[in-house]
Structure formats: structure tokens, C-alpha cells
Design an enzyme around this catalytic site. Sequence first.
Site, PDB file in Angstrom:
ATOM      1  N   GLU A   1       6.423   0.275   3.831  1.00  0.00           N
ATOM      2  CA  GLU A   1       6.159  -0.365   5.114  1.00  0.00           C
ATOM      3  C   GLU A   1       7.203   0.028   6.154  1.00  0.00           C
ATOM      4  O   GLU A   1       8.341   0.380   5.817  1.00  0.00           O
ATOM      5  CB  GLU A   1       6.162  -1.890   4.952  1.00  0.00           C
TER       6      GLU A   1
ATOM      7  N   LYS B   1      -7.216  -1.484  -4.032  1.00  0.00           N
ATOM      8  CA  LYS B   1      -7.153  -2.903  -3.697  1.00  0.00           C
ATOM      9  C   LYS B   1      -8.173  -3.642  -4.556  1.00  0.00           C
ATOM     10  O   LYS B   1      -9.372  -3.407  -4.439  1.00  0.00           O
ATOM     11  CB  LYS B   1      -7.444  -3.098  -2.209  1.00  0.00           C
TER      12      LYS B   1
ATOM     13  N   ASP C   1      -3.662  -8.486  13.985  1.00  0.00           N
ATOM     14  CA  ASP C   1      -2.528  -8.855  13.127  1.00  0.00           C
ATOM     15  C   ASP C   1      -1.579  -7.671  12.976  1.00  0.00           C
ATOM     16  O   ASP C   1      -1.101  -7.385  11.881  1.00  0.00           O
ATOM     17  CB  ASP C   1      -3.030  -9.326  11.761  1.00  0.00           C
TER      18      ASP C   1
ATOM     19  N   SER D   1      -3.203 -12.179   0.402  1.00  0.00           N
ATOM     20  CA  SER D   1      -3.653 -13.556   0.242  1.00  0.00           C
ATOM     21  C   SER D   1      -4.809 -13.673  -0.739  1.00  0.00           C
ATOM     22  O   SER D   1      -4.988 -14.709  -1.374  1.00  0.00           O
ATOM     23  CB  SER D   1      -4.073 -14.123   1.604  1.00  0.00           C
ATOM     24  N   TYR D   2      -5.598 -12.621  -0.880  1.00  0.00           N
ATOM     25  CA  TYR D   2      -6.735 -12.693  -1.796  1.00  0.00           C
ATOM     26  C   TYR D   2      -6.958 -11.373  -2.534  1.00  0.00           C
ATOM     27  O   TYR D   2      -8.053 -11.101  -3.006  1.00  0.00           O
ATOM     28  CB  TYR D   2      -8.014 -13.081  -1.041  1.00  0.00           C
TER      29      TYR D   2
ATOM     30  N   ASP E   1      -4.631  -3.296   6.529  1.00  0.00           N
ATOM     31  CA  ASP E   1      -4.934  -4.733   6.502  1.00  0.00           C
ATOM     32  C   ASP E   1      -5.806  -5.136   7.697  1.00  0.00           C
ATOM     33  O   ASP E   1      -5.352  -5.771   8.645  1.00  0.00           O
ATOM     34  CB  ASP E   1      -3.649  -5.559   6.478  1.00  0.00           C
TER      35      ASP E   1
ATOM     36  N   ASP F   1      -5.938   5.092   0.912  1.00  0.00           N
ATOM     37  CA  ASP F   1      -4.828   6.043   0.948  1.00  0.00           C
ATOM     38  C   ASP F   1      -3.586   5.418   0.324  1.00  0.00           C
ATOM     39  O   ASP F   1      -3.336   4.214   0.487  1.00  0.00           O
ATOM     40  CB  ASP F   1      -4.526   6.437   2.396  1.00  0.00           C
TER      41      ASP F   1
END
Length: 947
Positions: free
Chosen positions: A325, A269, A364, A250-251, A382, A319
Amino acid sequence: MHKFRYSLHQHYSKRNSSDKSKDSPISQNSNEENDSTKLSSSSLQDLHDDLDDIYNNYTLAQGTNNNSVDTLDSENNQAINKFIDKPPAIHGMEPQLPVMHVSSRLSSLGNTTNETGESIAKSAPGTPLSSHSFDFRPHHPRAVTNSSLNVLLDTPNVSSEFNHLVDQTPPNESVERFDDSNNTVDNTEEEENNDDTDEIPKSETLKQNEENWEKKGAAVKTIKTMDGEMKTIRRNVTDFKFGKELGEGSYSTVILATDKITGKQYAVKVLDKRHIIKEKKVKYVNIEKHALNRLSNRLGVISLYFTFQDKDSLYFVLDYASNGELLTLIKRYNTLNEECTRHFGAQILDAIKYMHDNGVIHRDLKPENILLDDKMRIQITDFGTARLLEKKNDESEEYPVDVRAKSFVGTAEYVSPELLENKYCGKPGDVWAFGCIIYQMIAGKPPFKATNEYLTFQKITKLQFAFSAGFPTIIRDLIKKILVLQPSRRATIPEIQKHYFFQSVDFKDFDSIWLSDPPEIGPYKMTAKSMMKVPELNKAPITTVIKKNVKKSTNSNSNTNNVATAVGGSSSNGHKGSSPTPEKEPSPATINNKSTEKVSAASVAAYVLNKPATNQNSSTSEDSSKRSSNSNETRKLSYSQQDYIPGTNILRPQISTRPSVGSYVKTTPSKDRKTLTKVPSNIHQQQEKVKPKVMEVKPATTLEAAWEPYLTHPDERILRIGPVIAHKEPTEPFEKKNKASLHISPLDINKEQRSRSNTSLLTQIVNEVNNNTSELKKVENADESLAIIEPQYNMKRSPTSDSKKSMDIERSASTSGSRISKKAIFKKLGFSHLEKNDSEESNGPSLTEKPQTCTLVVTTHGRALLFIRNDIESNYLLIAEIKLKYPFIHFQELVISQTKFSKLVPSVGVFVISSIDNSLIFEVEKFEVNQWTEALAKSKYNEIGKR
């Protein structure tokens, strides 16, 4: 062309000193300041001279470098911007006007001066180029960031600088000097720079500023080498070679990067500072950083190695999970087998325990946030929405279980019900998400899934989920213990670790969980082993019952011990149908002495049924004992084998062993022998007590008085009445069309209605069928016309029902046959209007043609009455009576509304009264659905309890 703005007042006032202004711009400025002469009339020649003077001053000035962008003011009136690389003017050369490409947005920009006197560029408000949109970026930005993709662009965003520098080639001398001073540049890089015609040259000050940022924002880490020496590692943006994009949040944007020094790959990131502040995400960035600092350097959680920054972005070096996923793995195989589910589930559970032990609640958890490294080990990532817990006090090492949530976070399919209803988030919320993930591994989809978030939240709060056919029994039992609405009753992590599904996993052995090879990955396939019941749940309760009977019967008589064992189901004699004959009948005194102890009612009943008669021979007693033992076995089977999963022929898992029949009867001390001889009558009393408790008859009110003509008994009361929109559809196509949206309702029936040892509604219905075999031997052979009575349509054929059943109800063969044949003939000829009178008589309000606004009345005697009337003044007309006592009548909720109001009015709810051939669909307000289905269920089981 630029819009040249110049004051005629200034040039008319300095007309007398125009010659001096050509030679020196300083004298021109002094004339502008001191001259205050008013404008006088002039000829066209004077105006022409003035215009020439303006042009010459702007383009033909010698010895000066006019760098104006949007105005014609001289350079002395311009604010100096040290970040613009301006080539020096060369004497003897006449500068040429640059060829400008002006867009609609940049053409209207102008220079303004702030309090410090520096020039600030402006752009359209709210655009990424607007430096006024952000308080922390007043001037000289280096990169432009797309707020949606967060991609860093090497393009300045100061528009006045762009207007000056675009398409303007610096002199050859300056380029040569730049090349001479940078001998370390490779030839390949020079070719790339020459090919890139859009590259904008940077000033030395800007380059120096960027270098300072790289040093100031670099990550410094001190490590201890093998020799025991302390070594300092410094990393910044230039130490990494960036590659492909791995994903975006999202950001932020995650990019694959390689360390130029070690060659190791990382997932970097990149977070744009401007977008973080604009979208108010600073809090989440700090939370993620602090959470990763708490949890790094441990398997199961993504590790944070470096954090550094430059002038425009923040960088988190994490990492690199090369296998992507967990969601991608599930989608690749549609489902995962039990071994994979156990392997990955144990790792996820161990990682959750590690997070909770360190005071971090993820909030989450979902397959998208669970990554797989090169060795197929899970890594949770996350942590932007995580909750960091503080210790209860300075001395305590424990963190609180739950805290008050100030904001809603998480994904709809995995959010816990306590966060939706009570706004509490805690460790049980992560356990809830873990249960959803385990379900998704086996089923291929989350347990709570709907077309939008609102309907998904409704399913979660009502606990509306179902197991697919062939779902493993052991995992089903585990999920039922996890997906519990009340957090206090939800299974904890230690309880999950002790569950039979994880029996082969040693959670105390770290290496067995994280360093063992993963099993062969493949989809789930139903096997006989997967459908077996949980062994530990089946053995333990039965063993305790047998011991209890043996202990309490050895003191009185050894023969009673044998009988109790036969009733318990563990003896082979019970299956053979024979039982030993007691040698001696106990005296009444002996029975009275032992009556003070707690004697199992089942053992007493078995003893009496197998007691030899005094006036009969031994063969008669043996026959009676065979019949009694067989009846006990069939009674046990009827209670234990009829609990099916809704919509399938698969038995529901026995989570808690059902107590014996004697547990429903209060044991009282017997005073004489007559009480024991009347046990067969007590057995009937036991069966009556097993039935649901009958509701107490309340005094009649004005409501019952108003509807008295339609009530069949003086004790019949109205449970609920209200308006509904009803229509009728065939059951089979309706259930096929809405297979995934129909759910049994209500789910939260009171325990008084579910008094049969907490059995399900379906089990109670099946047991009721067995208790009323004289009326209905098989559900399939039942006639729907007995349950759904439509007085107004006995002479009318329903176009959606089966022809045989709907044509034979209370119909005169001669009359109806001629009428139907006549209509059929005229319909074929196209003259159906000739039977207008007949059609008008039969065309009343029909539930099959279109939905009708009706009034539904539910009574305590298992009846649901449906009325309709044309207007307020007319009387009510009974169009349908539904007898709810029949086992093939059941109630469902349609989660996804199919009405035309579903898109505009999301509060419309639908419940269904289903039967064999037809279903009645009712539309009400969303919050009334559960109230209606509860009233229908109460009415049904109240009528069953009276029988």
C-alpha cells in the site's frame, strides 16, 4: 453417554411378541402399529426382561445396520441422508458402539424432518454451524467460515453427521477399495491423509456434488490468440495454488495465489457467501464486480481477470501489487519528498480522471486503497463502496457530476464535507480525497485528524486544518484550492493539472506518466526552493498593474508615466529615492479633460506628492519626492510582508495579489485644481476606509439598561451574553500541552470584517500594530495588565503568573511588602492559619484555583466582561475585563476538550482568549463556540475600525 429416549408404552404393549421382534425388525414395527393394548401391572422380572430386550435390539441385532444417532428408533424410521458415507455391515461381526466425544453444544442436537422428508441438522442459533440461520443453505454444507476472518475450513457443519462419523474408523475392506480406485493419488498425499486423523471421509455423492460445482461455477473466458484463433480459457479453484494471506477486508480475505498453468501470481479475493448474505453485503459485491468490469485492463486501476465460485465462496482474481500500500510507503519514510509527491500524485490524478470518465466515483480514496505494483506504479483498489453513474440519456456520453447519496460511505479522515452536511456525493468528493492524500504525503498525516470520528467530522465541516512549519509553498497553494467546502468552488481535475506544481507533467502523454521510472524515494526536507512563492502568481498581477498605469498616463504626460512606474515598484528610481522632475505643469483644463477617464488613484497621489512647488527650489522638491517614494515603499511592505502562518514565523503564500491602495477609493471626476491639491488628506481617508466597517449603533434595549453601570459609553451595545465555565492558565504551558488541538477561531468571519482585500485575521492584527505604533511599538514589549484588568485581584498575587508583573499592579509597597513577608514567615513555620482574617479577605472566587461558573458579556466597544455571583439573589461581581483591541489578544478553539465531561458529554466545547502571559479558557456548549468567537471578533474589529 447419549440420552436414550424410548417409549415404555410401546415395549409393554409388545411384551407378548418380544421373541419375534428379536428376529425381525419389520415384525416389530407391525406390532408397534397394530398393538393398542393398555399397560397392565407387571413384576420386576418383566421389567428386567423388557430392558434386556431393548439392549439386545439396539446392540445385538443381526443382519441389520442400526445407524441411529440421537434416538433408539430403528433405521426404518430414520430419514436417509445421502451425503453420509456409511460402511456396509459385515455378516458375522458384531458392531461395536463407537467411542464418542460429546461437547456441550452437540449433545443436545436432534434430527428433525423438513417438508421434503430430509434430515436437517441444528445447532445453537446464530452460530456459524447453524444451517437454519440462512435461507439459502438448507443442508449439506461443505465448509465452515469464520465470520470475522473469512477463512475457509474443510470441516462439515451438519452436527448429526458429525456425531455419527467422528472417531469412527471405516472397515479395512472399504479403505482398500478406495485406494484401489484412486491410483492417481501421490504417496505424499496419502501420508498427509494418514497423518490427518481429524479428516472426515466424504461420500461419493458429496464428492460428485463438489465436482459439479467446480464445473458450474468455473470462469470461462474467450480470447484471441496471435494466430487469430479464438481460444477458451476455463479457470476454477483447482487451477490455483493458494499461498499466504495478503490482507482482509470487512467481508473478504485476499490470498496470494499462483496459476498452476501459467505460473503467474494473482491476488485472489475470497468472499464467503454465507457471511455476505448475513451481513447484507451482496449489493457491495455486485458494485465492485461491475465497477472493475468497467475499469479493468488499464494502468492505474486494479484489473479483474476471473470471477468464479464454488458451493461456499466467491473468488475475484485480481492484479497482484507486490509493493503493498501507499500508506506503508508513507509510514516507512514518515513523509515523501516533492518529486515523489508529484510523480505519484500525477498517476493518482490520471486514474481518478479515468474513473470519472467511465462513470465511476470511488468515494473511499485513501492511501490504504492505493497499491503499488512491482514497478512502483499506483493501482487503485477496493471499489466496494463506489458509485456507478448512469448516462444522462441514451445519446449522451457524459455522466452527471454528482448524485444524491442514500448511505454514508468512506473513511472519516478523507470524507468530503458535502457528504456530511448535504448527503451529496460526486466527482468533487474524490478530488477532496486527492487533496488530503497530497497533504499526507508531505506532512505524514491527514489534514483532518482527531481522537474520534465525531471530532474529525467537526474539523472537516469547519475546515480546521493547518500546515506544518516548512510546508512547501506551491503544494500549500494547491491544497488550498482543493480543500474548499463548496464543491462548486473546488478545483477541478483540469485545473489541478494546469497548476504550477504539475507544470513539468504532460498529462496528454500517457507513457510519461505511467512508463517513466519513479524518482528516488525519500522523506521531505525543507529547502529554500520549496519555500519560494509561486512564480506565476507573483508575476502576472504586477505586470497588469504596470501596463494599466502606463496606458492611462501616456496621453496626459510622459512624466506621470515615470511616476506611475515608480509607484508600481518596477522602476529602480523608486528604490533609489529619486524621481524625475516634470518639465511643465499641466493646466486645469487639461486635467479636466482627462478626468473622464479612469485614472489610478495611486498615480494621481504620486504625481501630486512629486509635483514641484512653485515657491520652492528644486532641492526641496527632490527631498519631498524622496520622502514620498520611501513612504510608498514602506506602506507596500507593511501590507505585503506581515502575513505569517499561525504559530510560525513563515510568511503565508500570496495566492491573490493585493490591489493597490487606490482601488479602495472611488475615483470621481475632478472639477477644479483644488481637488488635486487636497490629495494628502484623501490619503488619510483611504487609510480610514481600509479599516473594518464600523457597526451601526442600534437603539438601546432593556439588556443595555440592565447592564448600564458597566457600559462606558452611551453608544456601547451588548453583542452577546451568556453563562460560561471559566478558568485561567499560563499561556505558554497551556499552548504546549494543547499544541495540536488549538486552532484560530472563527474561520468564517464575514467579508465586512475582512475588508482589507480579503487578508487574514493575523494580517489585519499586524497591520493594526503598524498603524498604532505610537501606542505599542512592539508586541513583545506590551503589558498584559493593560488588556486584562482584574479589579478584585490587584492586591492579590496570582500563583500562576509571573511575579514581577502581578506584584506591581496598584500595590502599596509598605503594606503589601509587610503582609507578604509575614505570610511567608508563618508559612515556613507551619502557622499560616494565624493569618486567617487576611486569608479570608483575599480568598475570593479565583479563576486560577478551579473553574468558576460565570457570566460573559461581549460589547461593541471591544470589551469582554466576566461576572460572578454566589447565588441568584446576590449582585454580580466584575472579576475580569478584557480589552480586545490589543494585537496580542487573540481567540482560539480547543478542539479536544480536557474537561471531565468530555467522555460522557461530547457536546462540550472550549474556546480560549489568549494573551502574552495568561489565557482565559471558557467551556460552553459545542454549538456555541463559533457564536462566541464570532462575537469576540466582531467586537475587536469594530473597536479597531473606530480608531
